[in-house]
Design a protein around this motif. Structure first.
Motif, mmCIF file in Angstrom:
data_model
loop_
_atom_site.group_PDB
_atom_site.id
_atom_site.type_symbol
_atom_site.label_atom_id
_atom_site.label_comp_id
_atom_site.label_asym_id
_atom_site.label_seq_id
_atom_site.Cartn_x
_atom_site.Cartn_y
_atom_site.Cartn_z
ATOM 1 N N GLN A 345 -1.465 -20.678 2.294
ATOM 2 C CA GLN A 345 -1.864 -19.722 1.270
ATOM 3 C C GLN A 345 -2.140 -18.342 1.880
ATOM 4 O OE1 GLN A 345 -5.162 -21.160 -1.010
ATOM 5 N NE2 GLN A 345 -4.759 -19.813 -2.750
ATOM 6 N N VAL A 346 -2.768 -18.315 3.058
ATOM 7 C CA VAL A 346 -3.023 -17.042 3.746
ATOM 8 C C VAL A 346 -1.706 -16.353 4.082
ATOM 9 C CG1 VAL A 346 -3.859 -16.046 5.902
ATOM 10 C CG2 VAL A 346 -5.285 -17.654 4.653
ATOM 11 N N LYS A 347 -0.734 -17.106 4.593
ATOM 12 C CA LYS A 347 0.543 -16.504 4.971
ATOM 13 C C LYS A 347 1.319 -16.046 3.745
ATOM 14 C CE LYS A 347 1.154 -18.857 9.410
ATOM 15 N NZ LYS A 347 2.064 -19.644 10.269
ATOM 16 N N THR A 348 1.185 -16.762 2.628
ATOM 17 C CA THR A 348 1.847 -16.327 1.393
ATOM 18 C C THR A 348 1.376 -14.938 1.000
ATOM 19 O OG1 THR A 348 2.080 -18.613 0.618
ATOM 20 C CG2 THR A 348 2.219 -16.871 -1.034
ATOM 21 N N ASN A 349 0.065 -14.725 0.993
ATOM 22 C CA ASN A 349 -0.484 -13.416 0.613
ATOM 23 C C ASN A 349 -0.206 -12.354 1.675
ATOM 24 O OD1 ASN A 349 -2.349 -13.670 -1.984
ATOM 25 N ND2 ASN A 349 -2.599 -15.552 -0.814
ATOM 26 N N HIS A 350 -0.270 -12.750 2.941
ATOM 27 C CA HIS A 350 -0.079 -11.779 4.023
ATOM 28 C C HIS A 350 1.331 -11.210 4.006
ATOM 29 C CE1 HIS A 350 -0.219 -9.908 7.948
ATOM 30 N NE2 HIS A 350 0.788 -10.654 8.353
ATOM 31 N N TYR A 351 2.338 -12.066 3.938
ATOM 32 C CA TYR A 351 3.713 -11.570 3.990
ATOM 33 C C TYR A 351 4.119 -10.890 2.686
ATOM 34 C CZ TYR A 351 4.505 -13.756 8.501
ATOM 35 O OH TYR A 351 4.443 -14.075 9.838
ATOM 36 N N ARG A 352 3.570 -11.287 1.566
ATOM 37 C CA ARG A 352 3.827 -10.572 0.316
ATOM 38 C C ARG A 352 3.259 -9.155 0.395
ATOM 39 N NH1 ARG A 352 1.142 -13.590 -3.599
ATOM 40 N NH2 ARG A 352 2.945 -14.981 -3.776
ATOM 41 N N SER A 353 2.076 -9.023 0.969
ATOM 42 C CA SER A 353 1.476 -7.701 1.128
ATOM 43 C C SER A 353 2.285 -6.841 2.085
ATOM 44 C CB SER A 353 0.040 -7.848 1.633
ATOM 45 O OG SER A 353 -0.740 -8.600 0.728
ATOM 46 N N MET A 354 2.814 -7.460 3.144
ATOM 47 C CA MET A 354 3.666 -6.709 4.062
ATOM 48 C C MET A 354 4.910 -6.185 3.349
ATOM 49 S SD MET A 354 3.524 -8.838 7.655
ATOM 50 C CE MET A 354 4.634 -7.665 8.410
ATOM 51 N N ALA A 355 5.485 -6.984 2.456
ATOM 52 C CA ALA A 355 6.660 -6.540 1.705
ATOM 53 C C ALA A 355 6.328 -5.313 0.860
ATOM 54 C CB ALA A 355 7.175 -7.682 0.824
ATOM 55 N N HIS A 356 5.176 -5.338 0.177
ATOM 56 C CA HIS A 356 4.781 -4.177 -0.634
ATOM 57 C C HIS A 356 4.494 -2.969 0.247
ATOM 58 C CE1 HIS A 356 4.665 -5.937 -4.638
ATOM 59 N NE2 HIS A 356 4.114 -7.034 -4.120
ATOM 60 N N PHE A 357 3.946 -3.180 1.437
ATOM 61 C CA PHE A 357 3.677 -2.058 2.344
ATOM 62 C C PHE A 357 4.977 -1.398 2.786
ATOM 63 C CE2 PHE A 357 3.301 -0.398 6.662
ATOM 64 C CZ PHE A 357 2.264 0.509 6.524
ATOM 65 N N PHE A 358 5.993 -2.195 3.103
ATOM 66 C CA PHE A 358 7.271 -1.622 3.535
ATOM 67 C C PHE A 358 7.918 -0.815 2.415
ATOM 68 C CE2 PHE A 358 7.481 -5.251 6.742
ATOM 69 C CZ PHE A 358 7.143 -4.429 7.810
ATOM 70 N N VAL A 359 7.879 -1.321 1.180
ATOM 71 C CA VAL A 359 8.454 -0.580 0.057
ATOM 72 C C VAL A 359 7.677 0.715 -0.171
ATOM 73 C CG1 VAL A 359 8.908 -0.631 -2.427
ATOM 74 C CG2 VAL A 359 9.390 -2.643 -1.041
ATOM 75 N N ALA A 360 6.351 0.634 -0.074
ATOM 76 C CA ALA A 360 5.534 1.842 -0.250
ATOM 77 C C ALA A 360 5.863 2.876 0.818
ATOM 78 C CB ALA A 360 4.055 1.465 -0.199
ATOM 79 N N SER A 361 6.030 2.441 2.061
ATOM 80 C CA SER A 361 6.368 3.379 3.132
ATOM 81 C C SER A 361 7.721 4.029 2.887
ATOM 82 C CB SER A 361 6.381 2.642 4.478
ATOM 83 O OG SER A 361 5.106 2.104 4.769
ATOM 84 N N ALA A 362 8.698 3.242 2.393
ATOM 85 C CA ALA A 362 10.027 3.802 2.121
ATOM 86 C C ALA A 362 9.975 4.847 1.018
ATOM 87 C CB ALA A 362 10.988 2.681 1.754
ATOM 88 N N LEU A 363 9.157 4.609 -0.018
ATOM 89 C CA LEU A 363 9.101 5.548 -1.145
ATOM 90 C C LEU A 363 8.236 6.762 -0.834
ATOM 91 C CD1 LEU A 363 8.778 3.024 -4.126
ATOM 92 C CD2 LEU A 363 10.807 4.303 -3.439
ATOM 93 N N LEU A 364 7.133 6.571 -0.130
ATOM 94 C CA LEU A 364 6.200 7.671 0.105
ATOM 95 C C LEU A 364 6.618 8.562 1.266
ATOM 96 C CD1 LEU A 364 2.809 5.755 -0.354
ATOM 97 C CD2 LEU A 364 3.885 7.334 -1.972
#
Length: 686
Positions: A345-364
């Protein structure tokens, strides 16, 4: 340890003049070996408590004295409490993943390894010697070295080294099992050898007289060993990550082979539901290592690279979510360590958050400029999102600066929430709290997202309720199951002196060797055919050999003092011609009717045969000699998890309990071996 072969196939490297095989080191004082010794001790304590509980339950059923019942109920409460404590300790051992990690790792998320199944020692010597004398008409004492080699090999498999040599050691014993089964395990007689293995999750012992449990348990330990090799790999290097990926994929492949081949194994850790979950977990860890391999050289700070890594991270999160969902299903959730489900469960949330961080970095961080490929960025963004907020298109988000900032900040907010949720779940498991490196990684990831958010703060953000869309998972390298070639290795039959297995097996029945005297003129009066052993054909019934007792279809097993079970026709003929004696004695055997005198049982092991889900036993009345009077009675299947109506089965044994059936097949006394009902009392162990 050296590679020099010693007598009986042993390897040098022990202490005080002792020896052990290559791939096995019982004297290694590693954290993994100490953990395995603790597991063996706990298994013995668990079986002791379960025997006490079985006896108390039988006494409770037998007595009508209320005072005795009260004392028994009090004792049962103590026993059940002790069992709960022991189960908790066993769960702690399954949660001790730090001993399996690479000692030099400081910046990688810990991985989960399977513990090896424990077993009891087995003495083959008495039964094998008796069987060789009775069935093969040979001196069993002359095979002491071969029996010792087999027992040494099995003992070595209890402490395999954590490398390819250890896997090969298990594979050798696994390849010897079919040969041993053909030689000594007759379908119409009981062997008297009991194979006992302990469940790796519950510590409950399972005992059988056939080799199905032995074969399945060795396969499970091979998969467990590969998982330990994967967790030990150095994931700070490309070669180490490739080793980890291959090991987890091989572990998943062996577990899948175990699931498809042994469809009804009575041990719970090898049930289809549990094996399916373990396969998913091994593939998830392989996919995680693939993600780390992609990220190890560094992630280029470019729009397309960041979007690609976002989808890779989303794929890892998706697979771990599937693992977690399978872990919380009944009845798996009752026996899987809480540490495992929490980690997934920890890894599910951790890697999902990493995915959102990468998209945010690409857009911002990457605004659409004049030199950028607008069509390519639009295509990339449309492949990342399954759906977009109403009224927005990928091109609008890319071209409009405010819209791009708004969606990017929404992604960073989701990343922060996900990292905080991962840290909250991490704090719920006390076993997980011991993994400080995991806590450091989670906190560093959260701080990175907070820094990104603070760099793009705006007063209008307080009134912005834009929700970031979900990210489509995608990977260029998907983890796949792989069956290693080492699962089947070529071995030399320990008991090849008994003759070719196609003829001299436990299924065949033949007469004791007979001595036939051949005349001086060597006019045999018969011809020979076949490869080995050679067979007598075209026998002249008036020849001296026929008068001496030779029969059509006999096999020649010796010429004089020379054993010729493995000789071809030309070699036997040359041997007959080269003898200088006036008369020569040959020894022959005749194949008897191989139909068993007693009906046999159908087993639940299916190799390449149709799957069988029940035991069928033919009841035979000794007072009625007519074969037509035999009645067919369906017996219960092997242990079916989740069901309470367990019936007794002669080939699956657990702990001693009283026999209340009152009816036994063939009207013969049966050993009072246990039923499995005592394991499935909801108020007891689980």
């Amino acid at each position: 340890m050296t590679d020099t072969l010693l007598p009986n196939g042993m390897k040098e490297g022990g202490q005080d003049g002792t020896y052990f095989r290559k791939g096995c080191n019982p004297f290694a004082k590693t954290g993994r070996s100490k953990l395995q010794n603790q597991r063996a001790t706990l298994n013995q304590q668990i079986i002791k408590q379960m025997r006490m509980r079985a006896g108390a339950e039988n006494l409770l059923k037998a007595t009508s004295n209320n005072k005795v019942k009260e004392m028994v109920l009090l004792e049962l409460s103590y026993v059940n409490s002790n069992l709960q404590l022991l189960m908790g300790e066993l769960e702690g051992l399954n949660s001790s993943v730090e001993v399996y990690q690479n000692t030099q790792e400081t910046a990688n998320i810990p991985l989960i390894a399977l513990g090896l199944k424990e077993t009891k020692d087995i003495d083959y010597s008495t039964f094998f010697k008796d069987f060789i004398l009775e069935h093969y008409s040979e001196d069993g004492n002359s095979f002491e070295d071969e029996i010792a080699d087999l027992m040494d090999l099995r003992q070595a498999c209890r402490t395999p080294s954590r490398d390819e040599a250890g896997v090969e050691l298990l594979a050798k014993y696994s390849s010897h099992l079919p040969l041993m089964e053909s030689r000594f395990f007759s379908p119409n007689r009981q062997t008297g050898i009991f194979f006992t293995w302990y469940d790796s999750f519950t510590g409950v012992p399972v005992c059988q007289q056939n080799l199905s449990l032995e074969k399945a348990s060795i396969l499970f330990n091979m998969a467990a060993l590969y998982s330990q090799i994967g967790t030990r790999s150095d994931r700070q290097t490309i070669s180490g990550l490739e080793e980890a990926i291959a090991s987890f994929q091989k572990s998943a492949g062996i577990l899948n082979q175990l699931k498809e081949t042994f469809t009804h194994t009575p041990s719970y850790d090898m049930s289809p539901a549990m094996l399916s979950m373990l396969i998913r977990m091994m593939l998830a860890q392989a996919q995680e290592c693939l993600f780390e391999k992609t990220a190890l050289p560094g992630i280029r700070n470019q729009f397309h690279s960041l979007m690609k890594m976002a989808q890779e991270a989303a794929k890892v999160s998706e697979i771990y979510d599937q693992v977690h969902q399978s872990m919380i299903q009944t009845p798996i959730k009752d026996n899987v360590p809480f540490f495992w489900s929490t980690t997934s469960q920890v890894k599910t949330n951790h890697y999902r958050s990493m995915a959102h961080f990468f998209v945010a970095s690409a857009l911002l961080d990457h605004q659409l400029g004049l030199g950028d490929d607008e069509d390519q960025q639009e295509k990339t963004l449309s492949q990342v999102y399954d759906r977009l907020p109403e009224g927005r298109s990928p091109l609008d988000i890319l071209k409009q600066r405010d819209e791009r900032q708004r969606i990017g900040k929404a992604h960073i907010r989701r990343a922060i929430l996900g990292h905080e949720e991962a840290l909250r779940i991490y704090s719920l498991c006390h076993h997980l709290n011991k993994m400080e490196v995991l806590q450091d990684i989670l906190r560093a990831s959260l701080q990175r997202s907070l820094n990104k958010c603070s760099d793009n703060e705006d007063e209008e953000d307080f009134t912005d309720y834009t929700e970031a869309p979900d990210i489509i998972s995608k990977t260029e390298h998907k983890a796949e199951m792989e069956v290693p070639a080492t699962t089947k290795v070529k071995v030399i039959d320990f008991f090849q002196r008994l003759g070719p297995l196609s003829v001299f097996s436990a299924r065949q029945r033949w007469t004791a060797p007979r001595t036939i005297k051949l005349p001086e003129d060597r006019d045999l009066g018969f011809t020979l055919k076949g490869e080995s052993p050679v067979q007598v054909v075209s026998l002249d019934h008036l020849c001296p050999a026929a008068a001496s007792g030779l029969k059509e279809g006999d096999y020649i097993v010796a010429v004089g003092d020379t054993d010729c079970k493995w000789m071809s026709v030309s070699e036997v003929m040359r041997l007959l011609k080269d003898v200088t004696e006036e008369e020569i004695d040959i020894q022959v055997v005749s194949i008897m009717d191989s139909n068993p005198p007693m009906p046999t049982k159908s087993a639940t092991f299916c190799g390449n045969l149709p799957k069988t889900y029940s035991m069928i036993c033919l009841a035979y009345d000794e007072d009625d000699k007519n074969l037509k009077s035999r009645k067919v009675t369906k017996k219960s299947s092997f242990l079916n998890f989740g069901l309470k109506n367990r019936l007794k089965s002669a080939s699956t044994l657990s702990l001693p309990t009283a026999d209340h059936s009152g009816a036994l097949p063939w009207n013969k006394p049966c050993p009072s071996f246990p039923s499995s009902s005592s394991y499935n009392n909801d108020s007891a162990l689980y």
